[in-house]
Write a protein that holds these residues in place. Structure first.
Motif, PDB file in Angstrom:
ATOM      1  N   GLU A   1       0.827  -1.213   0.000  1.00  0.00           N
ATOM      2  CA  GLU A   1       0.000   0.000   0.000  1.00  0.00           C
ATOM      3  C   GLU A   1       0.858   1.259   0.000  1.00  0.00           C
ATOM      4  O   GLU A   1       0.584   2.215  -0.735  1.00  0.00           O
TER       5      GLU A   1
ATOM      6  N   ASP B   1       1.155   3.855  -3.114  1.00  0.00           N
ATOM      7  CA  ASP B   1       0.785   5.225  -2.749  1.00  0.00           C
ATOM      8  C   ASP B   1       1.880   6.205  -3.180  1.00  0.00           C
ATOM      9  O   ASP B   1       1.618   7.226  -3.842  1.00  0.00           O
TER      10      ASP B   1
ATOM     11  N   HIS C   1       2.758  13.955   2.049  1.00  0.00           N
ATOM     12  CA  HIS C   1       1.461  14.082   1.411  1.00  0.00           C
ATOM     13  C   HIS C   1       0.847  15.459   1.691  1.00  0.00           C
ATOM     14  O   HIS C   1       0.204  16.051   0.819  1.00  0.00           O
TER      15      HIS C   1
END
Length: 356
Positions: free
Chosen positions: A208, A212, A316
């Motif tokens: 993941e 990502d 992010h």
């Protein structure tokens, strides 16, 4: 490539044929699957993709090769396939690797990538499929698709795709010839190194995080490339506008757009990094921070640290800020330039004045 020498012993280990010689050496023929499945008598009129043996996910050591050293086995899954004898140079061969959800995660072709460009820090060149009549061999290094680069910009750490975890994967090969299309599919099982004491949840978390980060790096690089095309158009347009009377306001607005794009770009990449030495001189930007973290998480041991997870969250947050700034530049500044250009009714094609 076995030299003329006595063979004193033969054995099969993990479906590899090992031959011992009296020359103080042994030779290995990796993976007998193609020979076993074809029974030594393949159909010479059609494409045949052979089922690869189960592959263990491990990391080969490095080192420098010398003239008298042997060749290490290819990393990852060895893939054998047979191509029909009526194959021609114009035939198109492709191979797709699909995950358990049926999503294509890697693709190959026998054709040269005409749009590939190389520079220091560029993505690695696409791996081409051998395509000759008869038996062919290639490999999948367990990597996902290669990430895009930005021409002329050195990116610290490789842009090769991250490695997949244990699981079942599909191989889908297609051959297009003048007399029709042939397809062949197989499955391959990738297993973890049995010495690793990790859980399915560990592999899932690593997967993941890697997907990502790769999705975000792709977004950043494609965004930079997109706005670089806007910059190229704008520079060209400003040069032409300079020959027209009454275009001062439009030129001023265009230069403001250029400045905004350049300031935005320099928060995401370091355009002054052109080679490995430049990474010492010039500060890394968001793209390199993401790729550095991805390189650390893309490790032999799938268990990411708490620090890696926290750092990903921070990065992010930064990308969310600059993604919004990109939208503002496109909608507000580029939009305002286009609107004023239309209001002034300048032609789409500007013919520069002649000097004679």
């Amino acid at each position: 490539n076995l030299p003329v020498t006595p063979v004193t012993d033969l054995t099969i280990k993990d479906n590899d044929l090992v031959a011992a010689t009296s020359g103080r050496a042994f030779w290995v023929l990796d993976d007998l699957s193609a020979l076993q499945q074809s029974m030594g008598n393949p159909d010479t009129t059609r494409l045949q993709l052979y089922s690869p043996k189960t592959t263990y996910r491990f990391t080969l050591g490095g080192g420098f090769e010398k003239g008298n050293t042997g060749q290490n086995p290819w990393p990852g899954v060895i893939i054998d396939y047979y191509l029909p004898h009526q194959l021609s140079d114009s035939s198109a061969l492709s191979l797709e690797i699909l995950d358990e959800d049926g999503k294509v995660i890697r693709s190959y072709s026998n054709k040269e990538a005409s749009d590939y460009k190389s520079w220091p820090g560029a993505p690695p060149p696409p791996q081409r499929l051998p395509a000759k009549p008869g038996l062919n061999r290639t490999y999948w290094d367990l990597g996902r698709e290669i990430l895009p680069g930005m021409e002329g910009v050195f990116v610290m750490n490789s842009l090769a795709g991250s490695r997949v975890g244990p699981g079942s994967y599909s191989l889908r090969m297609k051959l297009e010839m003048s007399d029709g299309t042939q397809t062949s599919e197989q499955e391959v099982r990738v297993k973890a190194d049995p010495r690793l004491e990790v859980t399915e949840a560990d592999w899932s978390l690593q997967r993941e995080m890697l997907i990502d980060m790769e999705t975000t790096i792709r977004e950043i690089h494609e965004s930079v490339n997109s706005l670089r095309k806007v910059k190229a158009q704008l520079n060209n347009r400003l040069e032409l506008l300079d020959t027209l009377e009454g275009s001062d306001e439009l030129q001023k607005k265009g230069k403001e757009v250029l400045s905004s794009i350049e300031n935005w770009e320099e928060q995401l990449i370091q355009p002054r990094q052109k080679d490995p030495q430049d990474v010492i001189q010039f500060e890394h930007r968001l793209s390199s921070e993401f790729n550095n973290l991805r390189n650390r998480v893309n490790s032999y041991d799938p268990r990411p640290t708490r620090g890696a997870m926290d750092r990903l969250e921070e990065l992010h947050g930064q990308w969310e800020k600059w993604e919004k700034e990109m939208d503002r530049i496109i909608q507000s500044e580029v939009g305002a330039f286009n609107k004023l250009y239309a209001e002034l009714e300048y032609p789409a094609l500007i013919v520069p004045a002649l000097d004679y």
